[in-house]
Every structure is written in structure tokens, then in C-alpha cells.
Scaffold this motif. Structure first.
Motif: not given
Length: 380
Positions: A24-35, A75-78, A119-126
Motif C-alpha cells: 500500500r505504500t506510495t513511496i516507490p523506493i519502499l516497494t524494493g529490496i535494497k542489496i 542497488v534497490v530492485l523491485p 538508486d540505493p541512496e534514496e532508501f531510508p537509513l535504518l
């Protein structure tokens, strides 16, 4: 980034972190898995802002090479496509290569897949948590405590605090409480902790705890739990599971729990559960879930339910003992079944303080678990 990794290990890590991905997220980066691929191994991360899960895969384990790393990177992949594709690849060896603009190639056997990464830089930091407040608990105890309480949380988001399980730590005891205004569940255990340590009003979403239960190991393992101001971190072997503490103050439920009773009975747990289960089948058809319990002088109870269309179920159960006034009482059979099914004791003690007062259920084996159900008022 360029590496080769064994499919089974990658699949397992994906299945763990996928529990934190929201559809249900509207934030595209959160639909992915960061590797993240480093000299220490490969780390997968997923987050829906409420839950964040990180799973680490080592380069080598027990003499087996799991990862052959040629180039570090991220990388962040869908998530949805990546999960399904990895599961269906033909070979145990999977090669992942990330080139310019995060264009990712995945090769396995004769298959080659091109994915557009993010871009993994857009992924939120833990969150970085101060680890001064840490408790340690065996995974089997944590799993049982969640199972015995999380089912009774509220599903009504208008009172968000009641959608969570309250954690309290006092005098070396850890206590879970959940309540949805119609029922209450609590479980308490002794833990190896400095008695001076006290935590209160730590409320964690019941949904989150059910997801946590899915990644807790089957075999008994010690779990480190780090408690910060607004986050809790569970350290489970190669998995880090972060969750937000719910905002607000949990209501005082202690006044609901009676210590003395007008009527007390002891009954075999399995016999009562099976009788109510049969009665529930009929009450469910009328969408009321109402089951009636009548206490009799011959040390038995009658369990019954009625459907206007289907008919009636009546069953008599002999009690181990009964003391006090004989009552007629009606209750939600679904709530009662859920409470009885988490009781591990052969026999249970049920206390009543009147036909319209809370029903208190405890095991007779001494385990510190309590279930409370409010009865229904019926016309007869």
C-alpha cells in the motif's frame, strides 16, 4: 556490483525481508529490496517505515562458499518481481551484475533477466539505536508469549494504541497485555535481568509481532531485544528486525481483573474447547457467535447455541469441580475459542463474578497466563 550467490541462501534472505514490504505504500523506493554487497557479504534490507528487516548472507559458511564477490556495490530492485524470479530460476548459481544507472542483469543457467534498479541512496537509513537497554529472551518463550496475546489486539485503527501489545518489565518479569475492549489476554515470564531495570508503556503492533513470529527460529535461540525511545530492535541470528513503538499511553486494564469470584469451576480444556467449537459452527451461521453456558447442580455445564435457520446444538460436559452460585452466561464463542486454544494446560480454572461481569480463564498448571472475556446480555 558483480557477484555470484547460491540460490537457496538468497531465497531465504528474501523471504525474511519481504515481510517488511507493504503493497500500500506510495513511496516507490519502499516497494524494493535494497542489496548491499561488501567484502563481509551481502545484506538485504526492506522497510515499510513501521517495520524494517535486514538479513545478512555470509561469504562462506561451514566451509561452503556462498558468495563469490567480484565487485562491491548497492542497488534497490523491485521486490515482488525479484522475489518471484529468484524462486523460479533454474540453477543453484545466480549471477547478479549492476551497471550504469542501476541497470541490473541476473543470470542463472540459460536464463538472463534485465531489471531497472533504483538508486540505493534514496532508501531510508535504518535507525541507530543506543543499546544500553537490552534484554535477552529465548526464542521459544517469545514465540509463545506472542501467540498467547497478539490475537486479542484491536483491529480498529481509530484507537491505534489498542492495535498493539503492551510490554512491561518490572522486578525481573516481562509481561505482555493485549485488549480490544471486549477481551484481554496477558502472559508473564521471569527473565534474566537486573531487577532494577523497569520499562513501561512499550506498545508494539500486533501485526508486527505476528510477522516477527514468522522469522523467529524453530530451535531455541537467545534473542537480543534493544529498546530505545521510539524503536525496538530484535537481533535474530543473521536478521535485524526493527519496529516502531506505537504512540500514546496504553489504558490501565488492571481494574478489569477480579481476584475473588462468585463462582469458580475447573474443567478439562480439550473437552470444553471441542464443545464450544461445535456450538460455534451453528452460532456463526447467524453471525452472532453467541454460545450459552448453563451451570447445573450435578457438577456439569450445558453448552448450547441456536440458529434460526439451522436448529440447535446442546452438549453437556462434566466438570472437575464447581464452587459458588450456579449461573447462566452468554459469550462470543469465537473469542472463547481463541482464548482456549492458546492454553497449554490440561485443565483450566474459570472464575465468574456475575452473569454480566468479566469471565477470567487461567490454566491450572501454574503458568502465568490469563484470558478475560466480557459476556453478552441476551433476552432470555
Amino acid at each position: 556490483m558483480k557477484l555470484t550467490i547460491l540460490k537457496d541462501h538468497l531465497n531465504e534472505a528474501i523471504s525474511h525481508v519481504a515481510k517488511a514490504i507493504s503493497s500500500r505504500t506510495t513511496i516507490p523506493i519502499l516497494t524494493g529490496i535494497k542489496i548491499d554487497a561488501t567484502s563481509g557479504g551481502v545484506t538485504l534490507t526492506a522497510s515499510d517505515t513501521d517495520i524494517s528487516i535486514q538479513s545478512h548472507i555470509e561469504i562462506e559458511k561451514e566451509g561452503t562458499t556462498i558468495i563469490e564477490l567480484r565487485q562491491t556495490g548497492s542497488v534497490v530492485l523491485p521486490a515482488k518481481f525479484f522475489m518471484e524470479m529468484i524462486r523460479k530460476l533454474p540453477s543453484q548459481q545466480i549471477e547478479i551484475e549492476v551497471k550504469d544507472h542501476f541497470q541490473t542483469t541476473i543470470r542463472s543457467g540459460s536464463s538472463e533477466i534485465q531489471l531497472m534498479g533504483l538508486d540505493p541512496e534514496e532508501f531510508p537509513l535504518l535507525p541507530l539505536l543506543e543499546e544500553s537497554r537490552t534484554i535477552r529472551i529465548p526464542s521459544d518463550i517469545l514465540r509463545t508469549m506472542i501467540k498467547q496475546t497478539s490475537f486479542a489486539v484491536s483491529t480498529n485503527e481509530t484507537t491505534a494504541i489498542l492495535t498493539g501489545v503492551l510490554w512491561t518489565i518490572d522486578n525481573g518479569k516481562l509481561k505482555f497485555v493485549s485488549c480490544d475492549r471486549h477481551r484481554l489476554a496477558s502472559r508473564e515470564v521471569n527473565i534474566d535481568l537486573d531487577p532494577s531495570q523497569r520499562f513501561s508503556n512499550i506498545v508494539i503492533s500486533g501485526r508486527t509481532l505476528n510477522e516477527l513470529n514468522k522469522v523467529l527460529p524453530d530451535h531455541n535461540t537467545l534473542i537480543d531485544i534493544v529498546i530505545a525511545d521510539n524503536q525496538v530492535l530484535f537481533k535474530i541470528q543473521s536478521i535485524l528486525f526493527y519496529t516502531r513503538i506505537l504512540d500514546g499511553t496504553y489504558p490501565d486494564t488492571s481494574k478489569l481483573i477480579q481476584e475473588t469470584f462468585q463462582t469458580e469451576l475447573s474443567v478439562n480444556t480439550k473437552q470444553l474447547t471441542e464443545a464450544i467449537d461445535r456450538a460455534y459452527l451453528l452460532s456463526r451461521e447467524d453471525k452472532t457467535n453467541i454460545v450459552k453456558l448453563i451451570m447445573r447442580e450435578d457438577q456439569s455445564i450445558e453448552v448450547s447455541s441456536t440458529s434460526t435457520e439451522l436448529g440447535k446444538v446442546t452438549e453437556q460436559i462434566n466438570l472437575n469441580s464447581i464452587r459458588g452460585d450456579l449461573l447462566r452466561i452468554s459469550f462470543n464463542s469465537k473469542y472463547m475459542l481463541e482464548a482456549l486454544k492458546v492454553m497449554d494446560s490440561e485443565n483450566i480454572h474459570i472464575g465468574f463474578t456475575g452473569a454480566m461481569q468479566p469471565i477470567i480463564i487461567k490454566p491450572e498448571d501454574g503458568a502465568d497466563i490469563l484470558q478475560l472475556i466480557l459476556p453478552y446480555r441476551t433476552t432470555n
